[in-house]
Design an enzyme around this catalytic site. Structure first.
Site, PDB file in Angstrom:
ATOM      1  N   GLY A 141       0.833  -1.190   0.000  1.00  0.00           N
ATOM      2  CA  GLY A 141       0.000   0.000   0.000  1.00  0.00           C
ATOM      3  C   GLY A 141       0.868   1.239   0.000  1.00  0.00           C
ATOM      4  O   GLY A 141       1.990   1.233  -0.521  1.00  0.00           O
ATOM      5  N   ILE A 152       2.493   2.904   2.459  1.00  0.00           N
ATOM      6  CA  ILE A 152       3.767   2.784   3.168  1.00  0.00           C
ATOM      7  C   ILE A 152       4.662   1.762   2.490  1.00  0.00           C
ATOM      8  O   ILE A 152       5.854   2.005   2.259  1.00  0.00           O
ATOM      9  CB  ILE A 152       3.532   2.427   4.640  1.00  0.00           C
ATOM     10  CG1 ILE A 152       2.791   3.560   5.352  1.00  0.00           C
ATOM     11  CG2 ILE A 152       4.854   2.131   5.349  1.00  0.00           C
ATOM     12  CD1 ILE A 152       2.378   3.244   6.774  1.00  0.00           C
ATOM     13  N   SER A 168       0.962  -9.873  -1.409  1.00  0.00           N
ATOM     14  CA  SER A 168      -0.217  -9.813  -0.548  1.00  0.00           C
ATOM     15  C   SER A 168      -1.323 -10.532  -1.287  1.00  0.00           C
ATOM     16  O   SER A 168      -1.193 -10.848  -2.488  1.00  0.00           O
ATOM     17  CB  SER A 168      -0.621  -8.371  -0.202  1.00  0.00           C
ATOM     18  OG  SER A 168      -1.055  -7.677  -1.349  1.00  0.00           O
ATOM     19  N   THR A 202       6.484  -2.782  11.471  1.00  0.00           N
ATOM     20  CA  THR A 202       6.021  -1.467  11.907  1.00  0.00           C
ATOM     21  C   THR A 202       4.521  -1.340  11.669  1.00  0.00           C
ATOM     22  O   THR A 202       3.980  -0.239  11.715  1.00  0.00           O
ATOM     23  CB  THR A 202       6.756  -0.342  11.149  1.00  0.00           C
ATOM     24  OG1 THR A 202       6.556  -0.529   9.732  1.00  0.00           O
ATOM     25  CG2 THR A 202       8.233  -0.341  11.459  1.00  0.00           C
ATOM     26  N   ARG A 213       1.314  -4.000  12.617  1.00  0.00           N
ATOM     27  CA  ARG A 213       0.566  -4.383  13.811  1.00  0.00           C
ATOM     28  C   ARG A 213       1.112  -5.707  14.324  1.00  0.00           C
ATOM     29  O   ARG A 213       1.338  -6.649  13.547  1.00  0.00           O
ATOM     30  CB  ARG A 213      -0.937  -4.510  13.516  1.00  0.00           C
ATOM     31  CG  ARG A 213      -1.638  -3.191  13.223  1.00  0.00           C
ATOM     32  CD  ARG A 213      -1.622  -2.265  14.419  1.00  0.00           C
ATOM     33  NE  ARG A 213      -2.302  -0.989  14.182  1.00  0.00           N
ATOM     34  CZ  ARG A 213      -1.713   0.111  13.721  1.00  0.00           C
ATOM     35  NH1 ARG A 213      -0.423   0.093  13.431  1.00  0.00           N
ATOM     36  NH2 ARG A 213      -2.405   1.213  13.546  1.00  0.00           N
ATOM     37  N   GLU A 235       0.666  -2.749  24.792  1.00  0.00           N
ATOM     38  CA  GLU A 235       1.423  -1.499  24.863  1.00  0.00           C
ATOM     39  C   GLU A 235       0.886  -0.645  26.004  1.00  0.00           C
ATOM     40  O   GLU A 235      -0.332  -0.528  26.139  1.00  0.00           O
ATOM     41  CB  GLU A 235       1.321  -0.754  23.531  1.00  0.00           C
ATOM     42  CG  GLU A 235       1.917  -1.521  22.349  1.00  0.00           C
ATOM     43  CD  GLU A 235       1.857  -0.748  21.039  1.00  0.00           C
ATOM     44  OE1 GLU A 235       1.479   0.453  21.067  1.00  0.00           O
ATOM     45  OE2 GLU A 235       2.167  -1.336  19.987  1.00  0.00           O
ATOM     46  N   HIS A 266       6.567   1.994  19.510  1.00  0.00           N
ATOM     47  CA  HIS A 266       5.470   2.379  18.616  1.00  0.00           C
ATOM     48  C   HIS A 266       5.524   3.877  18.300  1.00  0.00           C
ATOM     49  O   HIS A 266       4.575   4.619  18.538  1.00  0.00           O
ATOM     50  CB  HIS A 266       4.106   2.013  19.212  1.00  0.00           C
ATOM     51  CG  HIS A 266       3.040   1.856  18.157  1.00  0.00           C
ATOM     52  ND1 HIS A 266       1.868   1.183  18.386  1.00  0.00           N
ATOM     53  CD2 HIS A 266       2.976   2.307  16.873  1.00  0.00           C
ATOM     54  CE1 HIS A 266       1.132   1.206  17.287  1.00  0.00           C
ATOM     55  NE2 HIS A 266       1.788   1.886  16.357  1.00  0.00           N
TER      56      HIS A 266
END
Length: 351
Positions: free
Chosen positions: A184, A186, A205, A265, A267, A296, A315
């Site tokens: 996508g 990023i 993907s 980076t 999930r 977190e 994060h």
């Protein structure tokens, strides 16, 4: 107009946070109570112009995370508006039911898997997101890759403490294969930077096409398995969902080269965390660069804090000036639109 006050009261009373309040409207309008959660960097008030709504809200900003749900509820149960930063505090059905006065929940970003949108709709809560984030996650991906391959933490620590002068040998990027899970926005930017380093870039993907991959200079891997087995670096850039949750488990990690690195980076639940820790402990992969975790803040005793082949950050992929200004500007716009009776950027459950 701004009234800041401090407290040393126990966390149940004030969470040891700075409190910002506007107690009554100068224009005679109804005032709604609003809380901003998890403002770790004390940035909320400086990153946007809140003056357009401060005569219509009573605002409390909390800088520390609420680990205990009872303490969280005690702090915000009288709020009609709550602002959250990404997934720092999940809003599941159980929590929402304990907040009967909540009318507007604002989250940064236009997607937040930690909010139960179905429960929110059933409870009559409007959930609004914000647009615009910046390129921080792309840049951090490369910071993690370079930190791992050049052993930057180890070499910096040695320099600072008088340790050995040059004790590691870096791993070259040029000529290596970069495998991207997800292409996508990023992922595409990561691909272009990989090419600038002289890397061969491949991607996979579930719905990725060869043409789409070629558009950013990447080749389409024949399968997830082929990508994992042939790449020197695997970087994850997928949205968390039913198809991606647990996508990388023990079997997939075992397919990777012993010299390969995994970068996440995106999930944490996309990767089986127990399997990843085992792979790192056994050195079945060379290392991992991580910015996301299932819990977190990361618990103090989590092994990911101490494994020598992990380069980890808390994060911070999206934590940049540009992203924060976009987010908090959007937060103010969302609240103003709601107060005016026309909510914007409304998030709805996926059918």
């Amino acid at each position: 107009m701004e009234d800041y006050s401090y407290t040393k009261a126990p966390v149940r009373e004030m969470m040891l946070s700075k409190r910002f309040e506007i107690r009554q409207s100068k224009k005679g309008r109804a005032v709604m109570k609003c809380a901003v959660l998890d403002d770790y960097q004390n940035a909320a008030m400086s990153m946007a112009d809140w003056s357009v709504i401060t005569d219509r809200i009573e605002l409390n900003v909390y800088h520390q995370h609420f680990d205990d749900e009872d303490e969280l509820v005690a702090a915000i149960e009288d709020c009609e508006i709550v602002v959250i930063m990404r997934e720092r505090t999940p809003f599941r059905s159980g929590l929402l039911k304990r907040l009967p006065r909540l009318k507007l929940l604002v989250t940064t970003g236009m997607r937040n898997a930690s909010i139960d949108l179905v429960a929110a709709v059933e409870q009559g809560i409007v959930v609004s997101g914000t647009r615009g984030g910046g390129e921080g996650t792309t840049e951090l991906t490369w910071a993690l890759i370079l930190g791992l391959t050049r052993k930057l933490v180890q070499e910096n620590e040695a320099l600072r403490t008088g340790g050995p002068w040059q004790s590691t040998i870096g791993v070259d990027l040029s000529g290596k294969r970069l495998g991207l899970l997800g292409l996508g926005h990023i992922g595409s930017n990561v691909a272009r930077i990989g090419q600038a380093f002289g890397m061969e870039v491949a991607a996979w993907s579930a719905n990725l096409t060869a043409d789409r991959a070629a558009a950013v200079g990447a080749t389409l891997a024949s399968s997830k398995e082929e990508l994992l087995a042939s790449s020197d670096f695997i970087s994850i850039h997928l949205v968390l969902g039913d198809r991606s949750r647990g996508l990388i488990g023990a079997r997939e990690l075992n397919l990777m080269k012993k010299t390969a690195y995994l970068i996440n980076t995106s999930r944490a639940p996309i990767v089986d965390q127990d399997a990843l820790i085992q792979a790192l402990r056994s050195s079945s992969i060379a290392g991992a660069g991580l910015d996301v975790y299932e819990q977190e803040p990361l618990p103090a005793d989590d092994p990911l804090r101490t494994l020598p082949n992990v380069f980890a950050t808390p994060h911070i992929g999206y934590v940049t000036e540009a992203a924060y200004r976009n987010f908090f500007r959007g937060i103010v716009e969302d609240i103003e639109a709601y107060l005016n009776g026309s909510p914007i950027n409304v998030l709805k459950p996926q059918v």
